[in-house]
Enzyme design. Structure first.
Site, PDB file in Angstrom:
ATOM      1  N   GLY A 148      17.955   5.236  59.603  1.00  0.00           N
ATOM      2  CA  GLY A 148      19.049   4.908  58.701  1.00  0.00           C
ATOM      3  C   GLY A 148      20.200   4.185  59.351  1.00  0.00           C
ATOM      4  O   GLY A 148      21.104   3.718  58.663  1.00  0.00           O
TER       5      GLY A 148
ATOM      6  N   CYS B 169       3.804   1.065  28.981  1.00  0.00           N
ATOM      7  CA  CYS B 169       3.547  -0.348  29.282  1.00  0.00           C
ATOM      8  C   CYS B 169       2.737  -0.970  28.149  1.00  0.00           C
ATOM      9  O   CYS B 169       1.724  -0.414  27.714  1.00  0.00           O
ATOM     10  CB  CYS B 169       2.791  -0.481  30.604  1.00  0.00           C
TER      11      CYS B 169
ATOM     12  N   CYS C 296      -0.944  -2.002  29.864  1.00  0.00           N
ATOM     13  CA  CYS C 296      -1.892  -1.021  30.412  1.00  0.00           C
ATOM     14  C   CYS C 296      -1.624   0.391  29.901  1.00  0.00           C
ATOM     15  O   CYS C 296      -2.383   1.303  30.167  1.00  0.00           O
ATOM     16  CB  CYS C 296      -1.854  -1.036  31.947  1.00  0.00           C
TER      17      CYS C 296
ATOM     18  N   CYS D 282       4.688  -3.136  32.925  1.00  0.00           N
ATOM     19  CA  CYS D 282       4.883  -2.679  34.296  1.00  0.00           C
ATOM     20  C   CYS D 282       5.502  -3.803  35.120  1.00  0.00           C
ATOM     21  O   CYS D 282       5.078  -4.957  35.028  1.00  0.00           O
ATOM     22  CB  CYS D 282       3.541  -2.336  34.947  1.00  0.00           C
TER      23      CYS D 282
ATOM     24  N   CYS E  29      -0.505  -2.669  37.236  1.00  0.00           N
ATOM     25  CA  CYS E  29      -0.827  -2.921  35.838  1.00  0.00           C
ATOM     26  C   CYS E  29      -2.226  -3.526  35.710  1.00  0.00           C
ATOM     27  O   CYS E  29      -3.038  -3.082  34.904  1.00  0.00           O
ATOM     28  CB  CYS E  29       0.212  -3.860  35.236  1.00  0.00           C
TER      29      CYS E  29
END
Lengths: 257, 283
Positions: B29, B238, B241, B263, B269
């Site tokens: 980080g 979606c 899909c 998506c 997808c």
């Protein structure tokens, strides 16, 4: 209560050829308000910065006694520890509230910042505390989400005080807290500071050029001139019976209303 | 491609970047400065991500590049082609087949594995930048782990909107120590960073910073006890899909208010669509 909260011995600091501090000793007891008075350039603000660890002296020692009674050399403290002290046990009230406040953060956020810096992580609690503090400094809680730039000068100064006191500091440094305010607003602010300080038992080092402010707020007074403390003692004693010629001049130059 | 070193950057530069990456991995980080090079594309188009990718690519790597989750947008296509040409490596659009994934603004829906590396393109590496202008001061705040200011920002959000309104680039604590910008991925993706099996590398080209999250590292979004971090996602499925668990893009279909939610992860997808077709064919 038998030991000093803050004690300074033999402080020296020069800026080139000028001695801003020339052998200053000062002590502060818990819960006591100590005023440092003197004309511009007498070294009072420098003294405040040295006492609070913001600048280091050329020589001399500042010792702070923490809640456990352990004395710390303020200028030998590691930076994280000193910063933590400034965030929690200590507070600093600037002459210009815009120097201390975050102007792009709401009043509530400003009051809550020190709490969050200390690790408060409950929004409801922080907000409650902010509302409580706004009330204590006589700002309507309905203005909690307003931005500081919509506040008047007096309100800004009170907001700064609320922000500083929110973490219940033991020691607050104040640099001309009533500077730049008109007389009626000053009076209200002084009254507020006096009430809060007395109720919360906070020790205060107050720098001011205004003898009247010192008389109203301070238990003890130090008169500074050319980096030296020329006279010190109980406020009433010093102001009613000044010994040093400079103090006599200062006291006599106050306009009698 | 002749005239270029493998993966465009010269070996000295790659070594410098790898040193920065190693340091970044060692201090999860923490933003490590590096000598960012001029790349043959403008700042803001992924110069940081490209340099990190160039430094870690080997001849046997398979690269996938996504932009907002899609493999077929300009940015993704050109960066993929860039490395196909300058490194001659294999590229793919399938998340599972890739060994290195460079991304802008998304984490693939398919969970990443320990043998994969994800490289994020980062525009603004400093999470405190909008709150504190001075970089000297923000560095000090990182050094002393003074992150109260970030909570002031969250407080302001709740006071103003009633909830934390940060929907992307949601500030996170890495390994309980450093506050980090996860790059502008949606807040929806933030939990995927937590204890991810893959190594996560972040490159900011303009700001010349590299940072990293080693595998299986704790990544916690900042929040309040009484306003915990919550996932936000459009409630639709979606339109192509039928997925209800993926992050969706809203596409305007016509000028009569028609909308389609699909998506944002095109590979996810497409995979689900072909699975459906197989099932239909079997039935």
């Amino acid at each position: 209560m038998s030991e000093h909260l803050l004690s300074a011995t033999g402080l020296h600091l020069s800026f080139g050829a000028i001695w801003a501090l020339d052998g200053v000793d000062a002590t502060l007891w818990p819960g006591e308000v100590l005023a440092v008075v003197g004309e511009s350039g007498s070294g009072k603000t420098t003294l405040l910065h040295v006492l609070s660890g913001r600048s280091a002296p050329d020589a001399g020692l500042v010792a702070y006694r923490d809640t456990e009674g352990v004395a710390h050399n303020v200028h030998a403290m590691p930076a994280p520890q000193l910063r933590a002290l400034h965030r929690s046990d200590w507070g600093f009230v600037h002459q210009n509230p815009r120097d201390a406040l975050r102007m792009e953060v709401s009043a509530g956020g400003n009051v809550g910042e020190r709490l969050m810096a200390q690790g408060a992580r409950h929004y409801g609690v922080i907000r409650e505390s902010a509302i409580d503090w706004l009330r204590q400094v006589e700002i309507s809680p309905s203005r909690i989400d307003d931005m500081p730039h919509t506040f008047s000068g007096g309100m800004l100064q009170r907001l700064q005080i609320a922000r500083t006191l929110a973490t219940h500091p033991r020691l607050v440094f104040m640099d001309e807290p009533t500077g730049g305010l008109d007389v009626s607003v000053q009076a209200r602010l002084l009254d507020l500071i006096r009430t809060l300080v007395a109720r919360l038992g906070i020790a205060v080092v107050l720098v001011t050029h205004d003898i009247a402010v010192a008389r109203l707020l301070a238990d003890r007074i130090l008169v500074m001139r050319h980096g030296r403390v020329v006279e010190g003692g109980l406020t009433d004693q010093v102001l009613d019976d000044p010994q040093h010629p400079y103090t006599q001049l200062l006291v006599s130059s106050v306009l009698q209303a | 491609m002749s005239g270029y070193n493998f993966a465009y950057l010269d070996e000295q530069t790659k070594r410098m970047i790898r040193r920065a990456i190693l340091k970044a991995v060692a201090i999860p980080g923490h933003q490590v400065p590096f000598g960012g090079r001029e790349m043959p594309l403008p700042y803001g188009w992924g110069t940081g991500g490209i340099q990190v990718t160039a430094a870690i690519l080997g001849p046997s790597d398979v690269l996938k590049v996504i932009d907002q989750g899609a493999d077929d947008t300009t940015n993704a296509v050109s960066i993929r082609r860039f490395f196909a040409r300058t490194a001659g490596i294999e590229t793919t659009t399938h998340t599972a087949d890739a060994s290195v994934i460079q991304t802008r603004h998304r984490i693939p829906e398919t969970p990443l594995r320990a043998d994969q590396i994800i490289v994020y393109q980062v525009p603004l590496p400093e999470p405190l930048a909008k709150l504190e202008q001075s970089r000297a001061e923000t560095r000090q705040m990182h050094a002393l782990a003074e992150y109260g200011l970030m909570h002031v920002k969250l407080y302001e959000d709740i006071a103003r909107y009633g909830h934390i309104s940060i929907s992307y680039d949601y500030p996170v604590m890495v390994n309980g120590r450093y506050l980090m910008s996860p790059s502008p991925i949606p807040a929806f993706d933030t939990p995927k960073m937590h204890r991810m099996a893959a190594l996560q590398l972040f490159g900011a080209g303009r700001e010349k910073r590299i940072y990293a999250i080693p595998p299986h590292t704790d990544v916690k979004p900042l929040d309040f006890d009484d306003h915990p971090f919550r996932l936000t996602r459009a409630p639709q499925a979606c339109g192509l899909c039928g997925a209800r668990d993926s992050y969706l893009d809203e596409v305007v279909m016509d000028d009569r208010g028609g909308r389609l939610f699909v998506c944002s992860d095109t590979d996810y997808c497409a995979g689900r669509q072909s699975m459906r077709q197989d099932e239909d064919a079997a039935a």
